[in-house]
Design an enzyme around this catalytic site. Structure first.
Site, PDB file in Angstrom:
ATOM      1  N   ASP A  40       0.816  -1.217   0.000  1.00  0.00           N
ATOM      2  CA  ASP A  40       0.000   0.000   0.000  1.00  0.00           C
ATOM      3  C   ASP A  40       0.853   1.272   0.000  1.00  0.00           C
ATOM      4  O   ASP A  40       0.380   2.336   0.384  1.00  0.00           O
ATOM      5  CB  ASP A  40      -0.968   0.003   1.184  1.00  0.00           C
ATOM      6  CG  ASP A  40      -0.233  -0.090   2.512  1.00  0.00           C
ATOM      7  OD1 ASP A  40       0.999  -0.293   2.496  1.00  0.00           O
ATOM      8  OD2 ASP A  40      -0.885   0.040   3.560  1.00  0.00           O
ATOM      9  N   HIS A 247      23.274   2.859 -19.209  1.00  0.00           N
ATOM     10  CA  HIS A 247      22.173   3.097 -18.268  1.00  0.00           C
ATOM     11  C   HIS A 247      22.464   2.525 -16.874  1.00  0.00           C
ATOM     12  O   HIS A 247      21.544   2.159 -16.142  1.00  0.00           O
ATOM     13  CB  HIS A 247      20.861   2.523 -18.815  1.00  0.00           C
ATOM     14  CG  HIS A 247      20.338   3.308 -19.982  1.00  0.00           C
ATOM     15  ND1 HIS A 247      19.376   2.837 -20.828  1.00  0.00           N
ATOM     16  CD2 HIS A 247      20.663   4.546 -20.435  1.00  0.00           C
ATOM     17  CE1 HIS A 247      19.128   3.748 -21.769  1.00  0.00           C
ATOM     18  NE2 HIS A 247      19.899   4.783 -21.544  1.00  0.00           N
ATOM     19  N   ASP A 264      26.250  10.954 -13.924  1.00  0.00           N
ATOM     20  CA  ASP A 264      25.236  11.606 -14.765  1.00  0.00           C
ATOM     21  C   ASP A 264      24.026  11.803 -13.864  1.00  0.00           C
ATOM     22  O   ASP A 264      23.321  10.844 -13.541  1.00  0.00           O
ATOM     23  CB  ASP A 264      24.911  10.708 -15.960  1.00  0.00           C
ATOM     24  CG  ASP A 264      23.890  11.338 -16.909  1.00  0.00           C
ATOM     25  OD1 ASP A 264      23.228  12.318 -16.527  1.00  0.00           O
ATOM     26  OD2 ASP A 264      23.753  10.818 -18.032  1.00  0.00           O
ATOM     27  N   ASP A 275      20.371  18.160 -16.346  1.00  0.00           N
ATOM     28  CA  ASP A 275      20.962  16.896 -16.790  1.00  0.00           C
ATOM     29  C   ASP A 275      22.457  17.128 -17.028  1.00  0.00           C
ATOM     30  O   ASP A 275      22.839  17.696 -18.046  1.00  0.00           O
ATOM     31  CB  ASP A 275      20.244  16.469 -18.088  1.00  0.00           C
ATOM     32  CG  ASP A 275      20.692  15.106 -18.590  1.00  0.00           C
ATOM     33  OD1 ASP A 275      21.468  14.441 -17.893  1.00  0.00           O
ATOM     34  OD2 ASP A 275      20.244  14.711 -19.686  1.00  0.00           O
ATOM     35  N   HIS A 358      25.721   6.727 -28.868  1.00  0.00           N
ATOM     36  CA  HIS A 358      24.487   7.499 -28.622  1.00  0.00           C
ATOM     37  C   HIS A 358      24.575   8.851 -29.313  1.00  0.00           C
ATOM     38  O   HIS A 358      25.628   9.240 -29.813  1.00  0.00           O
ATOM     39  CB  HIS A 358      24.217   7.637 -27.117  1.00  0.00           C
ATOM     40  CG  HIS A 358      25.289   8.325 -26.323  1.00  0.00           C
ATOM     41  ND1 HIS A 358      25.485   9.686 -26.366  1.00  0.00           N
ATOM     42  CD2 HIS A 358      26.234   7.842 -25.466  1.00  0.00           C
ATOM     43  CE1 HIS A 358      26.477  10.004 -25.548  1.00  0.00           C
ATOM     44  NE2 HIS A 358      26.965   8.906 -24.997  1.00  0.00           N
ATOM     45  N   HIS A 362      19.688  15.874 -26.601  1.00  0.00           N
ATOM     46  CA  HIS A 362      18.223  15.726 -26.655  1.00  0.00           C
ATOM     47  C   HIS A 362      17.617  16.994 -26.096  1.00  0.00           C
ATOM     48  O   HIS A 362      18.288  17.749 -25.376  1.00  0.00           O
ATOM     49  CB  HIS A 362      17.783  14.498 -25.845  1.00  0.00           C
ATOM     50  CG  HIS A 362      18.332  14.449 -24.447  1.00  0.00           C
ATOM     51  ND1 HIS A 362      17.777  15.164 -23.406  1.00  0.00           N
ATOM     52  CD2 HIS A 362      19.423  13.830 -23.917  1.00  0.00           C
ATOM     53  CE1 HIS A 362      18.489  14.955 -22.296  1.00  0.00           C
ATOM     54  NE2 HIS A 362      19.499  14.157 -22.575  1.00  0.00           N
ATOM     55  N   HIS A 369      14.178  13.900 -21.075  1.00  0.00           N
ATOM     56  CA  HIS A 369      14.159  13.746 -22.535  1.00  0.00           C
ATOM     57  C   HIS A 369      12.871  14.439 -22.959  1.00  0.00           C
ATOM     58  O   HIS A 369      11.818  13.816 -23.046  1.00  0.00           O
ATOM     59  CB  HIS A 369      14.191  12.270 -22.940  1.00  0.00           C
ATOM     60  CG  HIS A 369      15.483  11.608 -22.544  1.00  0.00           C
ATOM     61  ND1 HIS A 369      15.657  10.248 -22.507  1.00  0.00           N
ATOM     62  CD2 HIS A 369      16.680  12.131 -22.169  1.00  0.00           C
ATOM     63  CE1 HIS A 369      16.903   9.965 -22.129  1.00  0.00           C
ATOM     64  NE2 HIS A 369      17.533  11.090 -21.916  1.00  0.00           N
ATOM     65  N   GLU A 412      26.200  16.223 -25.055  1.00  0.00           N
ATOM     66  CA  GLU A 412      26.767  15.175 -24.211  1.00  0.00           C
ATOM     67  C   GLU A 412      27.553  14.117 -24.973  1.00  0.00           C
ATOM     68  O   GLU A 412      27.159  12.953 -25.025  1.00  0.00           O
ATOM     69  CB  GLU A 412      25.668  14.518 -23.381  1.00  0.00           C
ATOM     70  CG  GLU A 412      24.419  14.082 -24.150  1.00  0.00           C
ATOM     71  CD  GLU A 412      23.439  13.368 -23.225  1.00  0.00           C
ATOM     72  OE1 GLU A 412      23.851  12.431 -22.532  1.00  0.00           O
ATOM     73  OE2 GLU A 412      22.262  13.755 -23.204  1.00  0.00           O
ATOM     74  N   TYR A 416      33.361   5.264 -24.854  1.00  0.00           N
ATOM     75  CA  TYR A 416      33.229   4.117 -23.954  1.00  0.00           C
ATOM     76  C   TYR A 416      34.075   2.991 -24.546  1.00  0.00           C
ATOM     77  O   TYR A 416      33.772   2.522 -25.656  1.00  0.00           O
ATOM     78  CB  TYR A 416      31.750   3.711 -23.845  1.00  0.00           C
ATOM     79  CG  TYR A 416      30.877   4.929 -23.590  1.00  0.00           C
ATOM     80  CD1 TYR A 416      30.677   5.412 -22.305  1.00  0.00           C
ATOM     81  CD2 TYR A 416      30.314   5.632 -24.667  1.00  0.00           C
ATOM     82  CE1 TYR A 416      29.930   6.561 -22.086  1.00  0.00           C
ATOM     83  CE2 TYR A 416      29.568   6.787 -24.452  1.00  0.00           C
ATOM     84  CZ  TYR A 416      29.380   7.246 -23.171  1.00  0.00           C
ATOM     85  OH  TYR A 416      28.653   8.392 -22.952  1.00  0.00           O
ATOM     86  N   ARG A 433      31.984  10.700 -20.331  1.00  0.00           N
ATOM     87  CA  ARG A 433      30.949  11.542 -20.953  1.00  0.00           C
ATOM     88  C   ARG A 433      31.025  12.901 -20.276  1.00  0.00           C
ATOM     89  O   ARG A 433      31.307  12.991 -19.075  1.00  0.00           O
ATOM     90  CB  ARG A 433      29.552  10.931 -20.792  1.00  0.00           C
ATOM     91  CG  ARG A 433      28.448  11.765 -21.438  1.00  0.00           C
ATOM     92  CD  ARG A 433      27.142  10.990 -21.658  1.00  0.00           C
ATOM     93  NE  ARG A 433      26.507  10.528 -20.438  1.00  0.00           N
ATOM     94  CZ  ARG A 433      26.482   9.285 -20.010  1.00  0.00           C
ATOM     95  NH1 ARG A 433      27.087   8.344 -20.711  1.00  0.00           N
ATOM     96  NH2 ARG A 433      25.878   8.948 -18.885  1.00  0.00           N
ATOM     97  N   GLU A 435      28.548  16.267 -20.152  1.00  0.00           N
ATOM     98  CA  GLU A 435      27.203  16.700 -20.562  1.00  0.00           C
ATOM     99  C   GLU A 435      26.855  18.033 -19.934  1.00  0.00           C
ATOM    100  O   GLU A 435      26.916  18.197 -18.710  1.00  0.00           O
ATOM    101  CB  GLU A 435      26.168  15.650 -20.120  1.00  0.00           C
ATOM    102  CG  GLU A 435      24.737  16.076 -20.424  1.00  0.00           C
ATOM    103  CD  GLU A 435      23.717  14.982 -20.137  1.00  0.00           C
ATOM    104  OE1 GLU A 435      23.979  14.150 -19.247  1.00  0.00           O
ATOM    105  OE2 GLU A 435      22.668  14.968 -20.800  1.00  0.00           O
TER     106      GLU A 435
HETATM  107  N1  GLY Z   1      20.670  11.188 -18.052  1.00  0.00           N
HETATM  108  C1  GLY Z   1      19.982  10.912 -19.230  1.00  0.00           C
HETATM  109  C2  GLY Z   1      20.654  11.477 -20.381  1.00  0.00           C
HETATM  110  O1  GLY Z   1      21.746  11.982 -20.277  1.00  0.00           O
HETATM  111  O2  GLY Z   1      20.110  11.515 -21.436  1.00  0.00           O
HETATM  112 MN    MN Z   2      21.125  13.811 -21.313  1.00  0.00          MN
HETATM  113 MN    MN Z   3      22.485  12.824 -18.498  1.00  0.00          MN
END
Ligand code: GLY
Ligand code: MN
Ligand code: MN
Length: 465
Positions: A40, A247, A264, A275, A358, A362, A369, A412, A416, A433, A435
């Site tokens: 619950d 991820h 991240d 982000d 990637h 975005h 996103h 970003e 890798y 990375r 970003e």
């Molecule tokens: N943290 C999600 C992205 O960088 O798109």
């Molecule tokens: Mn991002």
């Molecule tokens: Mn990110």
């Protein structure tokens, strides 16, 4: 610019939306449901972004109905002394009219009774498609009694349309209030990253065991300490080779001397996301190979930033990134010149893909996103075909979105490096990375996340202090 968004802003958004609903149109916008986590206990409640964009109302179980003439009706939880003892304050429909600047408000329990009346004699029903389970069936249910009244002269809407198409375009270009909130969220997140970096180096210097969750704790502390409601998405805190898992989530792996750590993470502030990714040496000193790869990713980000301004295409920063990474992968020996030839070959054959899989960014806004088409609406009919060099699939391309002032996107780039034959061992297991969040301006972009540095020397300096 204050961080409090006045009611007039929501009223103006509703008026702009109403003007797009067409003669006799009507829009239905539900907020998000409460969701059970286990037994619950609910997940922490998060409103629906479209609904909040139009109302500024964050309570669950609420609906907005808006006509093309600009008349707004809110249905929401009623005042309830007993429920308020358990769950907290509710605005209630009586107070909502003045508090939110809505024309009429009723309890959500009246939804099934009121909606058929509201839909009667309208031409088109707009609601968000594919975002609320069962909504289409509910709309059909409300239209059934309207159809039954046809013999008494009632007209039933002949059309249903996806409200996301209109709202996505509106949300894509941020107004001054939204930008103020996003800058604030970005500043909080930047402080959180600094806090995590410094704690990491301090603990290692003191000979203490560091785990990924220790750094996650620093992020959460800084977010909440500065008034953020929650992380905007599941934070990634990845030590060593975990950074190569795109991820990965903050977990319990040990953070060791000599590791790179990729974080991240970004907070949400009053409904707006930030982000940020930073990659730093756990003990505050980059090794030679780490620094070489880091410098390459940073150079690729700088190229992307230089390509981010009004009038450029959304894909321009990505193309700029890839050009720099491709050259760097050849220079550092991650790609073999004999095998891959020129930079142009690396790009055309997408040979960089095992290291950079990637996109470079975005849209960012209420959702991390964020919504908004990546295709330029005025050129949607221009289609070209190409064969993907890796999959062999035929891809249909449409011209990428032209950036406009007030759009916000992330930049970003990353690399890798998984162990593989032919890949120099010194780079194995490195994941990097960088970003930042960029607001588009006429001749440039504004980075709202640079409260945390990206220059390697500056990162080393702040981890020393
Ligand atoms: N943290 C999600 C992205 O960088 O798109
Ligand atoms: Mn991002
Ligand atoms: Mn990110």
């Amino acid at each position: 610019m204050t961080l409090t968004v006045p009611n007039s802003v929501y009223a103006e958004r509703r008026a702009r939306l109403a003007a797009q609903l067409g003669d006799g149109g009507i829009a239905i916008v539900p907020t998000a449901p409460e969701r059970m986590r286990n037994r619950d206990s609910d997940y922490a409640y998060r409103h629906d972004s479209y609904f909040y964009y139009l109302t500024g109302f964050a309570e669950p179980n609420a609906w907005l109905v808006l006509t093309a003439e600009g008349h707004s009706t809110l249905l929401c939880n009623p005042k309830d002394a007993e429920r308020e003892i358990w769950d907290g304050y509710r605005l209630g429909p009586e107070a909502a009219v003045d508090a939110l600047g809505i024309d009429e408000a009723y309890t959500a329990a009246e939804l099934d009774q009121r909606l058929p009346r509201l839909l009667e004699n309208r031409s088109c029903v707009w609601y968000p498609f594919a975002t609320h389970a069962g909504l289409a069936a509910r709309v059909d249910g409300w239209l059934t009694p309207v159809r039954a009244r046809a013999r008494y002269g009632a007209l039933c809407p002949a059309r249903q349309a996806d409200l996301c198409l209109l709202l996505d375009e509106m949300r894509l270009v941020k107004d001054a209030h939204e930008l103020a909130l996003m800058r604030h969220a970005a500043q909080i997140s930047a402080r959180a990253h600094i806090r995590a970096m410094q704690r990491c180096a301090r603990m290692l210097r003191a000979g203490q065991e560091v785990r990924e969750y220790h750094l996650d704790a620093e992020l959460l502390h800084a977010f909440r300490e500065h008034g953020s409601q929650a992380p905007a998405y599941g934070s990634i805190v990845a030590a060593g080779a975990n950074a190569c898992v795109l991820h990965y989530r903050a977990d319990k792996a040990p953070v060791r001397q000599g590791d790179l750590v990729l974080i991240d993470a970004g907070c949400e502030y009053d409904g707006y996301a930030s982000d940020i990714t930073r990659t730093f040496p756990a003990n505050g000193r980059f090794t030679g190979p780490q620094r070489a790869l880091y410098d390459l990713v940073l150079a690729s980000q700088e190229a992307a930033l230089a390509a981010t301004r009004a009038g450029a295409r959304f894909t321009d920063p990505h193309d700029a990134t890839v050009a720099v990474l491709a050259q760097g992968l050849l220079d550092l020996g991650l790609l073999n010149t004999n095998q891959h030839g020129s930079v142009q070959d690396v790009i055309e054959k997408r040979a960089y893909f095992p290291f950079y899989m990637h996109r470079t960014g975005h849209w960012l806004g209420m959702d991390v996103h964020d919504c908004g088409s990546y295709v330029e609406p005025s050129e949607v009919g221009t289609v070209s075909e190409r064969k993907d060099p890796l999959s062999g699939e035929t891809i249909q391309d449409r011209p990428s979105r032209i950036l406009r002032p007030g759009m916000v996107l992330t930049i970003e780039p990353g690399l890798y490096v998984r162990p593989a034959p032919g890949v120099p061992e010194v780079f194995h297991g490195l994941g990097i990375r960088i970003e930042d969040d960029a607001v588009v301006h006429p001749g440039s972009c504004e980075l709202i996340t640079r409260g945390v540095p990206v220059q390697p020397d500056e990162i080393e300096a702040l981890m020393r202090d």
